[in-house]
Motif scaffolding. Structure first.
Motif, PDB file in Angstrom:
ATOM      1  N   GLY A  80      33.412 -70.036   8.867  1.00 22.98           N
ATOM      2  CA  GLY A  80      33.081 -70.307   7.469  1.00 22.98           C
ATOM      3  C   GLY A  80      31.686 -69.832   7.099  1.00 22.98           C
ATOM      4  N   LYS A  81      31.189 -68.842   7.819  1.00 19.27           N
ATOM      5  CA  LYS A  81      29.836 -68.317   7.589  1.00 19.27           C
ATOM      6  C   LYS A  81      29.901 -66.885   7.093  1.00 19.27           C
ATOM      7  N   ARG A  82      28.906 -66.531   6.305  1.00 17.99           N
ATOM      8  CA  ARG A  82      28.779 -65.159   5.824  1.00 17.99           C
ATOM      9  C   ARG A  82      27.720 -64.443   6.644  1.00 17.99           C
ATOM     10  N   VAL A  83      28.088 -63.277   7.139  1.00 17.95           N
ATOM     11  CA  VAL A  83      27.130 -62.465   7.887  1.00 17.95           C
ATOM     12  C   VAL A  83      27.174 -61.041   7.364  1.00 17.95           C
ATOM     13  N   SER A  84      26.039 -60.395   7.454  1.00 21.69           N
ATOM     14  CA  SER A  84      25.947 -58.973   7.154  1.00 21.69           C
ATOM     15  C   SER A  84      26.223 -58.238   8.455  1.00 21.69           C
ATOM     16  N   LEU A  85      27.140 -57.283   8.414  1.00 22.70           N
ATOM     17  CA  LEU A  85      27.562 -56.577   9.616  1.00 22.70           C
ATOM     18  C   LEU A  85      27.364 -55.082   9.410  1.00 22.70           C
ATOM     19  N   ALA A  86      26.766 -54.430  10.384  1.00 22.67           N
ATOM     20  CA  ALA A  86      26.598 -52.979  10.344  1.00 22.67           C
ATOM     21  C   ALA A  86      26.542 -52.466  11.780  1.00 22.67           C
ATOM     22  N   PHE A  87      26.711 -51.171  11.915  1.00 21.69           N
ATOM     23  CA  PHE A  87      26.510 -50.531  13.211  1.00 21.69           C
ATOM     24  C   PHE A  87      25.266 -49.668  13.116  1.00 21.69           C
ATOM     25  N   LYS A  88      24.372 -49.816  14.093  1.00 23.66           N
ATOM     26  CA  LYS A  88      23.097 -49.112  14.056  1.00 23.66           C
ATOM     27  C   LYS A  88      23.084 -47.857  14.922  1.00 23.66           C
ATOM     28  N   GLU A  89      23.890 -47.832  15.942  1.00 23.47           N
ATOM     29  CA  GLU A  89      23.941 -46.676  16.840  1.00 23.47           C
ATOM     30  C   GLU A  89      25.379 -46.504  17.299  1.00 23.47           C
ATOM     31  N   PRO A 144      41.431 -44.172  30.083  1.00 21.80           N
ATOM     32  CA  PRO A 144      40.644 -43.975  28.858  1.00 21.80           C
ATOM     33  C   PRO A 144      40.696 -42.534  28.362  1.00 21.80           C
ATOM     34  N   MET A 145      40.888 -42.400  27.060  1.00 18.69           N
ATOM     35  CA  MET A 145      40.789 -41.099  26.391  1.00 18.69           C
ATOM     36  C   MET A 145      39.362 -40.914  25.880  1.00 18.69           C
ATOM     37  N   ALA A 146      38.750 -42.047  25.482  1.00 21.55           N
ATOM     38  CA  ALA A 146      37.372 -42.037  24.986  1.00 21.55           C
ATOM     39  C   ALA A 146      36.768 -43.412  25.232  1.00 21.55           C
ATOM     40  N   GLU A 147      35.456 -43.434  25.352  1.00 23.29           N
ATOM     41  CA  GLU A 147      34.707 -44.684  25.498  1.00 23.29           C
ATOM     42  C   GLU A 147      33.591 -44.677  24.465  1.00 23.29           C
ATOM     43  N   PHE A 148      33.441 -45.795  23.781  1.00 22.05           N
ATOM     44  CA  PHE A 148      32.415 -45.909  22.754  1.00 22.05           C
ATOM     45  C   PHE A 148      31.506 -47.086  23.048  1.00 22.05           C
ATOM     46  N   SER A 149      30.241 -46.905  22.715  1.00 28.55           N
ATOM     47  CA  SER A 149      29.279 -47.996  22.691  1.00 28.55           C
ATOM     48  C   SER A 149      28.661 -47.981  21.299  1.00 28.55           C
ATOM     49  N   LEU A 150      28.874 -49.067  20.545  1.00 23.62           N
ATOM     50  CA  LEU A 150      28.346 -49.179  19.187  1.00 23.62           C
ATOM     51  C   LEU A 150      27.393 -50.356  19.154  1.00 23.62           C
ATOM     52  N   VAL A 151      26.190 -50.141  18.646  1.00 24.56           N
ATOM     53  CA  VAL A 151      25.244 -51.248  18.513  1.00 24.56           C
ATOM     54  C   VAL A 151      25.610 -52.014  17.254  1.00 24.56           C
ATOM     55  N   LEU A 152      26.175 -53.190  17.462  1.00 23.93           N
ATOM     56  CA  LEU A 152      26.568 -54.082  16.376  1.00 23.93           C
ATOM     57  C   LEU A 152      25.331 -54.846  15.914  1.00 23.93           C
ATOM     58  N   SER A 153      25.142 -54.889  14.616  1.00 23.50           N
ATOM     59  CA  SER A 153      24.000 -55.576  14.040  1.00 23.50           C
ATOM     60  C   SER A 153      24.512 -56.668  13.103  1.00 23.50           C
ATOM     61  N   LEU A 154      24.171 -57.917  13.401  1.00 21.79           N
ATOM     62  CA  LEU A 154      24.608 -59.065  12.611  1.00 21.79           C
ATOM     63  C   LEU A 154      23.402 -59.816  12.065  1.00 21.79           C
ATOM     64  N   LYS A 155      23.525 -60.286  10.815  1.00 15.56           N
ATOM     65  CA  LYS A 155      22.480 -61.124  10.225  1.00 15.56           C
ATOM     66  C   LYS A 155      23.143 -62.142   9.327  1.00 15.56           C
ATOM     67  N   ALA A 156      22.786 -63.415   9.528  1.00 13.95           N
ATOM     68  CA  ALA A 156      23.310 -64.484   8.679  1.00 13.95           C
ATOM     69  C   ALA A 156      22.827 -64.272   7.258  1.00 13.95           C
ATOM     70  N   ARG A 157      23.728 -64.533   6.283  1.00 15.05           N
ATOM     71  CA  ARG A 157      23.328 -64.396   4.867  1.00 15.05           C
ATOM     72  C   ARG A 157      23.167 -65.762   4.265  1.00 15.05           C
TER      73      ARG A 157
END
Length: 157
Positions: A80-89, A144-157
């Motif tokens: 029940g929380k709002r967060v801002s979500l983005a990928f940085k890398e 695996p056909m591909a492997e990904f590493s994504l830097v997930l960025s979260l911030k409470a709103r």
């Protein structure tokens, strides 16, 4: 009435259609969504393949984005929380040509829970890499056909 997975797929389709049309065009379908893991499939069709009849790398990036991001959105909504979500890398390793439907698997549910706990407690942005593996089970099983590493960025709103 509807299962949790059916509701999640409806939400994903609606989100894609209205917010990120490229996601909608790729037609991802959630196959598994639980506390620790998300698995989704993107079909290999005319709009998702390249000139070599394998999945276009941009579509692979969409699959990795959805696999990593949907779990975080889902977990925040459950709280029940709002967060801002983005990928940085993003880092991708393309190991083999995916010549069939591709499954994207992220097993970082506990890491995402920890990130949510930290941003909700501190109010600060939290960045951590999440790992996504892309496979073609119909042709190559769990290889695996591909492997990904994504830097997930979260911030409470």
């Amino acid at each position: 009435m509807f299962s949790a997975l059916q509701k999640a797929n409806f939400y994903l389709g609606t989100f894609g259609f209205f917010k990120v049309p490229l996601i909608w065009l790729c037609r991802p379908k959630l196959l598994k969504l639980d506390e620790n893991e998300v698995e989704l499939r993107i079909p290999l069709k005319r709009r998702t393949k390249n000139h070599l009849n394998s999945m276009y790398f941009g579509v692979l990036a969409v699959g990795a984005d959805v696999a990593g991001g949907f779990m975080a959105m889902s977990k925040a909504q459950q709280r029940g929380k709002r967060v801002s979500l983005a990928f940085k890398e993003v880092e991708g390793k393309f190991l083999k040509r995916p010549e069939a439907d591709v499954h994207f698997i992220c097993k970082d549910g506990q890491l995402i829970d920890d990130m949510l706990d930290e941003t909700l407690r501190s109010g600060e942005r939290v960045n951590q890499p999440v790992r996504i593996i892309a496979t073609c089970p119909s042709l190559h099983g769990d290889e695996p056909m591909a492997e990904f590493s994504l830097v997930l960025s979260l911030k409470a709103r």
